[in-house]
Design a protein around this motif. Sequence first.
Motif, PDB file in Angstrom:
ATOM      1  N   ASN A  90       0.827  -1.209   0.000  1.00 43.03           N
ATOM      2  CA  ASN A  90       0.000   0.000   0.000  1.00 43.03           C
ATOM      3  C   ASN A  90       0.863   1.262   0.000  1.00 43.03           C
ATOM      4  OD1 ASN A  90      -1.316   2.227   1.912  1.00 43.03           O
ATOM      5  ND2 ASN A  90      -2.967   1.199   0.783  1.00 43.03           N
ATOM      6  N   GLY A  91       1.912   1.263   0.829  1.00 43.00           N
ATOM      7  CA  GLY A  91       2.911   2.322   0.813  1.00 43.00           C
ATOM      8  C   GLY A  91       2.660   3.514   1.707  1.00 43.00           C
ATOM      9  N   SER A  92       1.437   3.699   2.209  1.00 45.11           N
ATOM     10  CA  SER A  92       1.118   4.923   2.952  1.00 45.11           C
ATOM     11  C   SER A  92       1.939   5.060   4.233  1.00 45.11           C
ATOM     12  CB  SER A  92      -0.372   4.942   3.292  1.00 45.11           C
ATOM     13  OG  SER A  92      -1.151   4.934   2.118  1.00 45.11           O
ATOM     14  N   TYR A  93       2.075   3.967   4.976  1.00 49.76           N
ATOM     15  CA  TYR A  93       2.804   4.026   6.242  1.00 49.76           C
ATOM     16  C   TYR A  93       4.288   4.306   5.993  1.00 49.76           C
ATOM     17  CZ  TYR A  93      -1.385   1.649   8.030  1.00 49.76           C
ATOM     18  OH  TYR A  93      -2.670   1.300   8.354  1.00 49.76           O
ATOM     19  N   TYR A  94       4.845   3.630   5.003  1.00 49.07           N
ATOM     20  CA  TYR A  94       6.270   3.802   4.690  1.00 49.07           C
ATOM     21  C   TYR A  94       6.546   5.220   4.214  1.00 49.07           C
ATOM     22  CZ  TYR A  94      10.871   2.857   2.674  1.00 49.07           C
ATOM     23  OH  TYR A  94      12.215   2.887   2.371  1.00 49.07           O
ATOM     24  N   ILE A  95       5.666   5.754   3.377  1.00 44.71           N
ATOM     25  CA  ILE A  95       5.821   7.121   2.878  1.00 44.71           C
ATOM     26  C   ILE A  95       5.832   8.107   4.030  1.00 44.71           C
ATOM     27  CG2 ILE A  95       4.661   8.953   1.573  1.00 44.71           C
ATOM     28  CD1 ILE A  95       3.723   6.759  -0.379  1.00 44.71           C
ATOM     29  N   CYS A  96       4.903   7.924   4.966  1.00 38.95           N
ATOM     30  CA  CYS A  96       4.843   8.810   6.119  1.00 38.95           C
ATOM     31  C   CYS A  96       6.117   8.703   6.958  1.00 38.95           C
ATOM     32  CB  CYS A  96       3.624   8.472   6.975  1.00 38.95           C
ATOM     33  SG  CYS A  96       3.469   9.457   8.477  1.00 38.95           S
ATOM     34  N   ALA A  97       6.577   7.469   7.198  1.00 40.40           N
ATOM     35  CA  ALA A  97       7.717   7.256   8.094  1.00 40.40           C
ATOM     36  C   ALA A  97       9.026   7.768   7.511  1.00 40.40           C
ATOM     37  CB  ALA A  97       7.827   5.773   8.439  1.00 40.40           C
ATOM     38  N   MET A  98       9.225   7.630   6.193  1.00 36.82           N
ATOM     39  CA  MET A  98      10.537   7.859   5.604  1.00 36.82           C
ATOM     40  C   MET A  98      10.641   9.131   4.774  1.00 36.82           C
ATOM     41  SD  MET A  98      12.006   5.289   6.874  1.00 36.82           S
ATOM     42  CE  MET A  98      13.590   5.522   6.072  1.00 36.82           C
ATOM     43  N   SER A  99       9.584   9.928   4.688  1.00 39.92           N
ATOM     44  CA  SER A  99       9.607  11.069   3.764  1.00 39.92           C
ATOM     45  C   SER A  99      10.724  12.060   4.086  1.00 39.92           C
ATOM     46  CB  SER A  99       8.251  11.785   3.797  1.00 39.92           C
ATOM     47  OG  SER A  99       7.999  12.318   5.087  1.00 39.92           O
ATOM     48  N   GLU A 100      10.987  12.333   5.347  1.00 36.03           N
ATOM     49  CA  GLU A 100      11.973  13.363   5.699  1.00 36.03           C
ATOM     50  C   GLU A 100      13.416  12.913   5.488  1.00 36.03           C
ATOM     51  OE1 GLU A 100      12.567  13.709  10.243  1.00 36.03           O
ATOM     52  OE2 GLU A 100      10.506  12.958  10.010  1.00 36.03           O
ATOM     53  N   TYR A 101      13.624  11.632   5.163  1.00 37.39           N
ATOM     54  CA  TYR A 101      14.987  11.110   4.997  1.00 37.39           C
ATOM     55  C   TYR A 101      15.348  10.871   3.529  1.00 37.39           C
ATOM     56  CZ  TYR A 101      14.290  10.283   9.957  1.00 37.39           C
ATOM     57  OH  TYR A 101      14.014  10.436  11.291  1.00 37.39           O
ATOM     58  N   VAL A 102      14.472  11.274   2.614  1.00 33.59           N
ATOM     59  CA  VAL A 102      14.732  11.049   1.189  1.00 33.59           C
ATOM     60  C   VAL A 102      15.757  12.056   0.677  1.00 33.59           C
ATOM     61  CG1 VAL A 102      13.691  11.034  -1.107  1.00 33.59           C
ATOM     62  CG2 VAL A 102      12.451  10.081   0.829  1.00 33.59           C
ATOM     63  N   SER A 103      16.643  11.576  -0.189  1.00 31.15           N
ATOM     64  CA  SER A 103      17.628  12.458  -0.815  1.00 31.15           C
ATOM     65  C   SER A 103      17.190  12.753  -2.250  1.00 31.15           C
ATOM     66  CB  SER A 103      19.013  11.790  -0.815  1.00 31.15           C
ATOM     67  OG  SER A 103      19.953  12.594  -1.488  1.00 31.15           O
ATOM     68  N   VAL A 104      16.601  13.942  -2.460  1.00 31.84           N
ATOM     69  CA  VAL A 104      16.136  14.345  -3.801  1.00 31.84           C
ATOM     70  C   VAL A 104      16.488  15.809  -4.034  1.00 31.84           C
ATOM     71  CG1 VAL A 104      14.210  12.726  -3.871  1.00 31.84           C
ATOM     72  CG2 VAL A 104      13.883  15.000  -2.891  1.00 31.84           C
ATOM     73  N   HIS A 105      16.384  16.234  -5.287  1.00 29.32           N
ATOM     74  CA  HIS A 105      16.571  17.632  -5.653  1.00 29.32           C
ATOM     75  C   HIS A 105      15.195  18.287  -5.778  1.00 29.32           C
ATOM     76  CE1 HIS A 105      20.809  16.968  -6.374  1.00 29.32           C
ATOM     77  NE2 HIS A 105      20.503  15.931  -7.138  1.00 29.32           N
ATOM     78  N   TYR A 106      15.092  19.512  -5.304  1.00 31.64           N
ATOM     79  CA  TYR A 106      13.834  20.234  -5.376  1.00 31.64           C
ATOM     80  C   TYR A 106      13.733  20.944  -6.726  1.00 31.64           C
ATOM     81  CZ  TYR A 106      13.847  19.579  -0.348  1.00 31.64           C
ATOM     82  OH  TYR A 106      13.893  19.032   0.892  1.00 31.64           O
ATOM     83  N   TYR A 107      12.691  20.644  -7.432  1.00 29.42           N
ATOM     84  CA  TYR A 107      12.456  21.334  -8.695  1.00 29.42           C
ATOM     85  C   TYR A 107      11.854  22.706  -8.411  1.00 29.42           C
ATOM     86  CZ  TYR A 107      13.213  16.784 -10.758  1.00 29.42           C
ATOM     87  OH  TYR A 107      13.760  15.589 -11.131  1.00 29.42           O
TER      88      TYR A 107
END
Length: 302
Positions: free
Chosen positions: A113-130
């Motif tokens: 489903n992904g919802s719980y994982y997305i909530c838990a790990m969102s602040e630790y993602v390494s991405v570039h802001y467009y």
Amino acid sequence: GKEIVIANAIIAILTIGGQQLFSFFTFSCPCHVGQNLIYGLAFLGAPALILLVVGYALNNQTWRLVTGKRSPLEEETPPNRLLQCKLICFVLCSITGRALVAPVTWLAVTLINGSYYICAMSEYVSVHYYGANPNVTASERRRILAAFPCSQLVPPELTRARDEVILLLRYQSQVAGWLLIAVVVITVFLSYCLASCFSPLSFLHFRYWNSYVHNEQELFDEATDQHSRLYAMQHVRKFFGFIPGSENVKEIRIPSLREWQAISGLAFLKQVDEEHYDYSLLHDWALKESVNAKYLRTDEDP
């Protein structure tokens, strides 16, 4: 056997349905630094742990394994320690395998489903802001990322960055979910293969043994119910003077106040000698007291 497969399938289906309802009615990501991880992992892990404990508790083999192990009889007859350890390990593995069905299903479904994982790990993602300012501090960056699971909190200029983060995390979560399912399926298959390889019984003999154990348990349960009913009936007859369900009862016994008090209240299982127990207060009264109470004939006019 087939019964185990059907039971496991029912448990898995109920877990999937429960997970969907649980997520719909209760899950709401806080979208705040430091809280997302705790909240997401709590929703992932806590229900799985509860389901594991419930799986152990609902398995009769668990109570067969632990009940009466402190009995004096166990200490008087020391068993073969090596054989006992092997048997305990085998039973524990069997119990754990059954107990893991619901928690593994929960984890797999929630990861897919992904919802719980997305909530838990969102602040630790390494991405570039467009379109975002690249000179933001690390703490500000984590704050922005922590808000991504809540679309209403994300500024319009970061919508593309949010979509990228959500897609990345959903990909990671779903891959982890399918890997978990694959590992469990392969482990279960290999376990059955190893158990079959080391089994001293042939294929048909093993099927016969399963059938025998199943039928023996059914017959034992039926005999237990009938035996305990007949045994209890003797004590009830002694107290009331007739057998429940009897036709044309000629007389009934009138218990005294002292006898009513003797069978009322709370009591533990009571050992009366080296081999026997009293199962209840009524049982204890019936074994000790002689029948010398008032009787009332039921075929006389009041």
